[in-house]
Structures are given as structure tokens and as C-alpha cells.
Write a protein that holds these residues in place. Structure first.
Motif, PDB file in Angstrom:
ATOM      1  N   TYR A 223       0.846  -1.197   0.000  1.00 18.63           N
ATOM      2  CA  TYR A 223       0.000   0.000   0.000  1.00 18.63           C
ATOM      3  C   TYR A 223       0.876   1.239   0.000  1.00 18.63           C
ATOM      4  O   TYR A 223       1.854   1.316   0.753  1.00 18.63           O
ATOM      5  N   HIS A 253      -8.534   6.669  -3.625  1.00 16.07           N
ATOM      6  CA  HIS A 253      -7.512   5.990  -2.826  1.00 16.07           C
ATOM      7  C   HIS A 253      -7.735   6.197  -1.334  1.00 16.07           C
ATOM      8  O   HIS A 253      -7.635   5.255  -0.546  1.00 16.07           O
ATOM      9  N   ASN A 448      -6.679  -0.200  -4.432  1.00 12.96           N
ATOM     10  CA  ASN A 448      -6.437  -0.399  -3.002  1.00 12.96           C
ATOM     11  C   ASN A 448      -6.414  -1.879  -2.630  1.00 12.96           C
ATOM     12  O   ASN A 448      -5.886  -2.253  -1.580  1.00 12.96           O
TER      13      ASN A 448
END
Length: 717
Positions: A223, A253, A448
Motif C-alpha cells: 500500500y 484511494h 487499493n
């Protein structure tokens, strides 16, 4: 030997020396005056084990200290105050931990910022460093390199009260953990390199002023933080395409952080509007809390800090290698003293230059044809359509397997083959079901979830199912067609029929081949993680291209074989009733058989031809469609056989209906349906043998002669 003048600056180079201890005495014995030495280098010292760092204070003019290729040098004591030192390098040696450099410029710390001494370069590349002690690098330095070591973590406050402009951990394969406060307290960090490491997350505390971020060839990073965490980020060189999507679409995001940003943007716009309408001021002071989150506002300082320099001076850093030689740092002064209280002093927004446009970050690798910034299905109509395809494939093949496996009649070769075909097509349905579920769960923000999906077990399972089912289905369809052709061609030779044991051996070969082709990407030949649809479509080398070419070649050979066999079957049955003048029941049966064969060949063609065509063009280096449009092929063409086969080969045949009613009768329910079916079934004629159905029905035995097939074809279809 000519001795240097006591007032001349000299450079001492000890090359291929056998000394075990580097001391002032040893250097003096070589004929050098210690107070004249500016550069001290020790190269290729295989026996060097100890450096008397306290003796370095006897060299007041020392500017650079360089040791390389000293494998036995495992530790260095904390360096004393060396006010003129600018370059400290210990490379390709045996250091096990970072030596403490925090006292090198101690006596200068009370001076003003404009006269503080700093190190141009600290290079500890190529050692065996596993530990980074607290405060060891509490220094003012332009560049610090810990490349190609064995670091496992960066602890909290490792750089507290340090002022380091460029920091690199490149090539530490064991570096997995960065504490949330690893970079906290570093007042200046502008460029950070974490490439070729094993980190899984990136802390943001202390990275507010970061301008260049490099995390290349680090597939473990799941991430990337929001763009709002990096207030000055200009360039990001990352590993995954979907991380750049996060910078391109911050509202998807991190919706919460983006909402906060939008609120602050509205407040800023409102204040600027009031300022213009209510006074003649062109700029106004804004509270700190309104500025810290604003990454798109053009900001002017009330007074230009004299120590601030243009960020363009850093542009060469991303392209150059660290510390190629010590002399290069004398002419390239990249160090900038910190801009104190960046958000602590009154800030002024020039309302005339106020901009609502999103701040752009130069990011690589950019999303491409294989990994666009979109959801798994991409389009809304495709997202809805895939569920209908999944339902048809799963329900149809489960129905076939349920009837075949629960029927107590004798297991024949056609039944045996149909079980394998239904199972392979069911796997295709399950593959599409997995994609549909992931698309539903990650709707609107797939990037994501991209890491956990593409690099997790789910994508590997889905990709395996896709390749395995495709290959096994093609193989089984080919065997079914060959078995039909063989049975009709040699109908009168019962002893030449394929036995159940022979069919089992043939299918064992098919399973082995399919498992091999599906397992190769798991073993490193191609990769299921190259795209969100988990297909091995990326060609990285010749071996991968050969593998992908093999997949297309087997499909092409299978389709050609099926077409040839069906044409031969059609011709052997009289060419559509032409032999009978196009009249009578036999002619009608032949036409129906021809139509069914055309349907079977057509579905195979629609399934394989588009995928094969666009796949071959991609292998040839001229792809005609990207993944976004290729998903249409995936949903509408690739699973066509999986949806059609259970109906064409089983559910729509009379034998399947008979087996289904037999299964229902065993339950003792729906007797009215069974009676209705019996009443609607005409009694067999004198020329009809009900145990011998038409040759295109794979669930039952074939006619023993072609004449019987022609006579009874219409009744059995």
C-alpha cells in the motif's frame, strides 16, 4: 622518496597493504606529516581489523576518509570530533553495524545555521550491516548510503535530530520493517530510496518534505500512502502500476483524507473571495492548520529564506549512483540547511494565484495496457453480464454432473468423457465467479485491493483454474469428437470401439498436460499476477513467449481436428440427405444432424478464434486490444464453450432427459411429470431400436451401422 612539504595538503593512499591496525604511527612511519593530510584512503586491505579512530584527531585538515575491501574490519569505534571532515566512506568491507558519527561536528553545533559544518557523503555500501544503532547517524549530511547491506529493520527515531537530505537503503533484501517513527525527527529528508528491499508498508512521519521517492523492484510493498501525506512530493519511482493510480485518483484511494482536503480547499476559496471583495489586500495570513493539508495551493513566504535553494539541484540524484569516487563530492554541494518552521511561521496565500487544480506527481511505472487504473470488469454492463455467464456455466455443468454421477446405469465411454468435459467447463465458471466477486468487493477502488488480489493466493487459484479448465476442455472436446468419428467410421467393427480403460488412460494424459500447463506460471514460467484478470499474458522473455505460443497452438490444433472430424462424419452420413434426394425422414434427420454439427463447430470457433487471433498479434508485438477491451473476449467469447457445451452435448438430448426423469422417479416425487413424459413419448417403430440413439449424442452408445443412424436420426434428435 620525496617527502611532502609540511605546509602542503596531501592525499594518502594505502593500496594492497597488509597492515592489521590503522594508526597515526603507521601513517607517520610511511613518511607523511599528519597535520598535512586532507584525504586518507585504504584500499584492498585483507588483514585490516582495527582503526584507531582517536588518531584521526591528529589530522586536523582531514576532509575525506575512505576504506574499501577490508573484509576483516567488523567494527569502528565512535568517531571523535573532526571539524573539517566532509566524506566518510567504508565500502565492501565487513562492518556489522553502523559506526556512530554523531560527534563528528559536535563543536560546531552552537554556531548559526549558515556556518554549520556538514558531511557531503556517508557511504557504508556493500558491508554486512545488520544493525542501525540509535543516534548513530545524528548528523548533518547531504547523502547517506546504506546500500547493499543486511539490515532487517529501521527502528523508531533512528534519525532523530539528524539533517539528512538524501537517504538510501537500496539492495537490503532482508529489510522488512520500517517503524512508524523510523524517519521521525529528520528535519530535512528530501530524497529516499528503498528499492530492492522487502518492506510491506511505508511510514510517513518525517517524510513531509520528501521530493523524490524511489521504491523500485520491491514487490512486497502492498500500500502506498495518500498523496496528502507527501506535501512536497514531485517524483515517485515505484514497483507496481496500481500505486501510481493511487496518486492519480486520491479521491478513490483515500476518500476520508480527500474529503478533508476538499473542505479545506473550500475554506481557502471562501477566504480568498472575502479578501477580494472586502479589502484591497492581495495576500492574507492563514493559520497553520489550514495550510498543512493543502497540497495544491501556491504559497509565498513573507521573506524568502536565504538558505532555501531550488529543488532542481536534486534532479541528478535519481540518475546517478551513490559515491562513485570521493572527489566528486567536493564540487557538487547538494546540501541545503533546513527551512526552519516551514509551517510554523505565518504563511500567505496569493489569492490571485490561487489554484484548485490537483498537484501532479511524476510517477512510474505508469498504468499501461495490462494494468489500467480501472476495476476488474471495467464497465458497468460488463459487470452485470458476467453474472449471467457465470450462472449459465455453473448451473449447466453442475446439472450435467449431478445427473451423470448419480445415475446407476452402466458407465459408458461417452458418459465418462462428458463428466470430464462438464468438470472442466465448471472450472471456467468458477474462475469467472472469482473475478466477479473481487470486482464487486473492490468496486470503485480496485487499486487499493490490487496487491492482495494479484499477488495473493486468490489470483493464483483463479489463473490456475482458467488455464487448467481451458486446456482440459479443449482436450476433452477433441477426444469426444475423435471418439464419435471413430465409432461412426468403424460402426460395424464393435471390437474396435474405444474401451473404458483406454479412455481413462487417454484422459489421464489430458489431465497431466492440463495440470502442467496451468502449473508452469506458478513455477516462474510467465506469471498470473501480471494483470487483474490473472491470465499469463505478459511476455517477459523467450521462455514465456514459447509457453504462451504453446497454449495458442494446442487450441488451434484441437479446433482444426474437431472441424475435420465433423466434416468426415457429415460426409459419411450422406452429406445432408442428398443421397435420398432431400426427401423423407432420413433426409430431415441428416439436415438436423448437419445443423447441430454446424452449431458445435460454430461455438468452438467463436470461443477460440477471437482469443487466439488477438493473442497471436500480442505475441507478435503488435497487440490490437488492451486488457480493458480484452475483458470483453474474456466474458463473452472465452467462456462460450463452458456455457454451451452442457446444453449441446447433454441437457438438450433425449437421453439426458430420460436420465433426469429416472433420477426424479427414484425420489418418489413429481410422478405427474413422469407420466406426462411417458404419454408424450411415441412407441418405437419396427425399424427403431430405442437403445441405439443418434451418433451425435455422447451420453449413449452409437448405432452399429450408418444405415440405422440415418433411419432413426430424426427420432433421436
Amino acid at each position: 622518496m620525496v617527502r611532502p612539504c609540511e605546509t602542503d595538503a596531501v592525499s594518502v593512499v594505502l593500496l594492497k597493504t597488509n597492515i592489521t591496525r590503522l594508526t597515526a604511527k603507521a601513517i607517520h612511519a610511511a613518511g607523511y606529516h599528519l597535520h598535512t593530510i586532507e584525504h586518507l584512503s585504504v584500499m584492498d586491505a585483507p588483514n585490516l581489523e582495527h582503526v584507531a579512530v582517536e588518531d584521526l584527531t591528529k589530522m586536523p585538515r582531514l576532509k575525506s576518509f575512505f576504506i574499501t575491501q577490508a573484509p576483516r574490519l567488523q567494527r569502528l569505534a565512535p568517531l571523535p570530533a573532526l571539524p573539517e571532515l566532509r566524506t566518510f566512506m567504508v565500502t565492501t568491507s565487513g562492518l556489522l553495524e553502523v559506526p556512530s558519527l554523531s560527534h563528528v561536528h559536535d563543536h560546531h553545533r552552537k554556531r548559526s545555521n549558515s556556518t554549520l559544518s556538514y558531511l557531503q557523503a556517508i557511504d557504508l555500501e556493500g558491508n554486512h550491516i545488520k544493525r542501525l544503532p540509535a543516534h548513530a547517524l545524528r548528523v548533518r549530511a547531504d547523502q547517506v548510503s546504506l546500500n547493499y547491506n543486511l539490515l532487517e529493520e529501521v527502528p523508531a527515531h533512528a534519525f532523530k535530530n539528524a539533517q539528512i537530505s538524501k537517504l538510501s537503503f537500496r539492495g537490503n533484501p532482508n529489510l522488512r520493517r520500517l517503524d512508524d517513527l523510523a524517519f521521525a525527527g529528520n528535519l530535512l529528508l528530501r530524497q529516499l530510496d528503498l528499492s530492492n528491499t522487502a518492506i510491506t508498508s511505508l511510514p510517513t512521519k518525517g517524510l513531509e518534505k520528501l521530493e523524490t521517492l524511489k521504491i523500485e523492484r520491491t514487490p512486497s510493498l502492498k500500500y502506498i500512502p495518500s498523496i496528502y501525506e507527501f506535501q512536497n512530493l514531485e517524483r515517485a519511482h515505484l514497483t507496481h502500476h496500481f500505486h501510481c493510480c493511487a496518486f492519480a485518483f486520491p479521491e478513490r484511494h483515500n476518500p476520508a483524507r480527500h474529503a478533508l482536503y476538499e473542505t479545506q480547499l473550500a475554506i481557502m476559496a471562501q477566504r480568498c473571495g472575502k479578501d477580494k471583495s472586502g479589502s484591497n489586500k492581495s495576500r492574507r495570513s492563514l493559520p497553520t492548520e489550514d495550510i498543512t493539508e493543502m497540497s495544491t495551493v501556491t504559497v509565498d513566504y513573507s521573506e524568502e529564506d536565504e538558505t532555501t535553494t531550488n529543488s532542481e539541484e536534486y534532479d541528478g540524484w535519481s540518475d546517478q549512483q551513490y559515491f562513485s569516487d570521493s572527489s566528486s563530492f567536493e564540487t557538487n554541494d547538494y546540501f541545503h540547511p533546513p527551512v526552519n518552521n516551514t509551517f510554523g511561521v505565518p504563511l500567505f496565500a496569493e489569492c490571485g494565484n490561487f489554484s484548485k487544480s490537483r498537484r501532479k506527481v511524476e510517477c512510474s511505472p505508469l498504468p499501461d495496457a495490462l494494468n489500467p487504473c480501472e476495476d476488474v470488469m471495467g464497465w458497468a454492463w460488463l459487470r452485470a453480464s458476467v453474472w449471467f455467464v457465470v450462472a449459465a456455466a455453473v448451473v449447466g455443468n453442475v446439472a450435467v454432473l449431478l445427473v451423470l454421477l448419480t445415475n446407476h446405469t452402466e458407465l459408458t465411454v461417452p458418459r465418462f468423457l462428458m463428466c470430464h468435459l462438464a468438470f472442466s467447463d465448471l472450472c471456467t465458471g468458477l474462475y469467472l465467479f472469482m473475478l466477479a466477486v473481487v470486482d464487486l468487493r473492490s468496486y470503485g477502488e480496485f487499486f487499493n485491493y490490487a496487491y492482495d488480489w494479484q499477488y495473493g493466493t486468490g489470483c493464483k487459484v483463479a489463473g490456475f483454474l482458467s488455464v487448467f479448465s481451458g486446456q482440459l476442455s479443449v482436450y476433452t472436446l477433441t477426444i469426444v469428437t475423435l471418439e464419435r468419428w471413430f465409432a461412426i467410421t468403424y460402426a460395424i467393427y464393435l471390437e474396435r470401439r474405444i474401451t473404458l480403460s483406454a479412455a481413462a488412460k487417454i484422459m489421464l494424459g489430458g489431465w497431466t498436460f492440463s495440470l502442467l500447463m496451468a502449473g508452469l506460471p506458478l513455477a516462474g514460467v510467465s506469471d498470473y499476477s501480471s494483470t487483474s484478470i490473472c491470465l499469463p499474458v505478459e511476455s517477459k522473455n523467450v521462455g514465456v513467449a514459447v509457453y504462451q505460443g504453446s497454449l495458442f497452438a494446442t487450441n488451434a490444433i484441437a479446433w482444426v481436428t474437431i472441424v475435420i472430424c465433423y466434416v468426415q462424419i457429415y460426409r459419411s452420413l450422406g452429406g445432408g440427405g442428398e443421397k435420398y434426394g432431400g426427401r423423407g425422414a432420413a433426409a430431415a434427420a441428416e439436415r438436423r444432424i448437419a445443423n447441430k454439427m454446424a452449431l458445435l463447430i460454430g461455438t468452438d470457433l467463436l470461443c477460440w478464434a477471437p482469443v487466439a487471433f488477438f493473442g497471436v498479434t500480442a505475441l507478435a508485438g503488435v497487440p490490437l486490444v488492451d486488457v480493458s477491451h480484452g475483458k470483453v473476449l474474456l466474458v463473452f467469447f472465452y467462456p462460450l464453450n463452458a456455457c454451451a457445451n452442457p446444453f449441446l452435448y447433454a441437457i438438450l438430448t433425449k437421453q439426458y432427459r430420460k436420465d433426469l426423469l429416472t433420477l426424479i422417479a427414484r425420489t418418489g416425487k413429481c410422478n405427474w411429470l413422469i407420466e406426462k413424459y411417458k404419454l408424450g413419448t411415441p412407441p418405437p417403430t419396427a425399424h427403431t431400436n430405442p437403445s441405439m440413439p443418434a451418433p451425435l449424442l455422447p451420453l449413449v452408445d452409437y448405432q452399429r451401422s450408418q444405415s440405422q443412424v440415418k433411419e432413426n436420426g430424426e427420432a433421436m434428435l
